[in-house]
Design a protein around this motif. Sequence first.
Motif, PDB file in Angstrom:
ATOM      1  N   ARG A  59      28.726 -64.240  10.931  1.00 42.48           N
ATOM      2  CA  ARG A  59      27.946 -64.027   9.892  1.00 42.48           C
ATOM      3  C   ARG A  59      26.388 -64.469   9.776  1.00 42.48           C
ATOM      4  N   GLU A 106      37.836 -56.611  11.224  1.00 39.50           N
ATOM      5  CA  GLU A 106      37.832 -56.972   9.899  1.00 39.50           C
ATOM      6  C   GLU A 106      39.405 -56.350   9.641  1.00 39.50           C
ATOM      7  N   THR A 158      31.394 -59.876   7.189  1.00 38.88           N
ATOM      8  CA  THR A 158      30.427 -59.956   6.010  1.00 38.88           C
ATOM      9  C   THR A 158      30.734 -60.700   4.935  1.00 38.88           C
ATOM     10  N   ALA A 214      24.633 -62.063  11.851  1.00 41.40           N
ATOM     11  CA  ALA A 214      24.607 -60.799  11.121  1.00 41.40           C
ATOM     12  C   ALA A 214      23.301 -60.678  10.160  1.00 41.40           C
ATOM     13  N   ARG A 215      23.138 -61.641   9.304  1.00 36.53           N
ATOM     14  CA  ARG A 215      22.253 -62.058   8.427  1.00 36.53           C
ATOM     15  C   ARG A 215      20.762 -62.041   9.033  1.00 36.53           C
TER      16      ARG A 215
END
Length: 182
Positions: free
Chosen positions: A112, A174, A181, A115-116
């Motif tokens: 996460r 996922e 996310t 990804a950010r």
Amino acid sequence: MPSGGSVSAQAGASLLQLGGTVALLVVGVAVLVLLLRWATGQLQADRAARRRARALPESAARPAAPLPAAAPPRRRATGSHPAGRRVPRNTVATGPTERPHRPLERVAADLRRLARELAMVPGGMPMERRRGLLAAYDDLLVEAAVLLEVPQQLTEVPEEAREFERIRLLGALEAAGLVVTG
């Protein structure tokens, strides 16, 4: 009616004008090609290649130093390590050891975070930093796929199709229950 001298003078002037236009066009194209070669770095590469080519005859002209005579191969004692350390005889060589896995929660948190970071890469950032972030992100995706036993091909896919494999692997992770996310 114009006289014969003025017609040839006009024809000569238009030919001169046509020749000047063609010359300007050729020079413009040559300058454009030169600018493109400079912008892509091809000029520097050609210059370095010429320097290497000039330096090659100098090194080729020098006589090579004679090679030392090869030493006879040494016999290793039974139970010895190639680096010279002793190995106990009663141990059995095992295969590659598997490194301990990190907890899935930490892998998900790192995914996460990266990804950010990838989503917020500014436009002026060096491309090497973006490539480094993508490589770290790929490593984490593979680690999460191993932990969740999701089939992945991210390491075998060529660079051009890697983004599609990332998206597919994210969907599979996922679907396996990993929150990537958010």
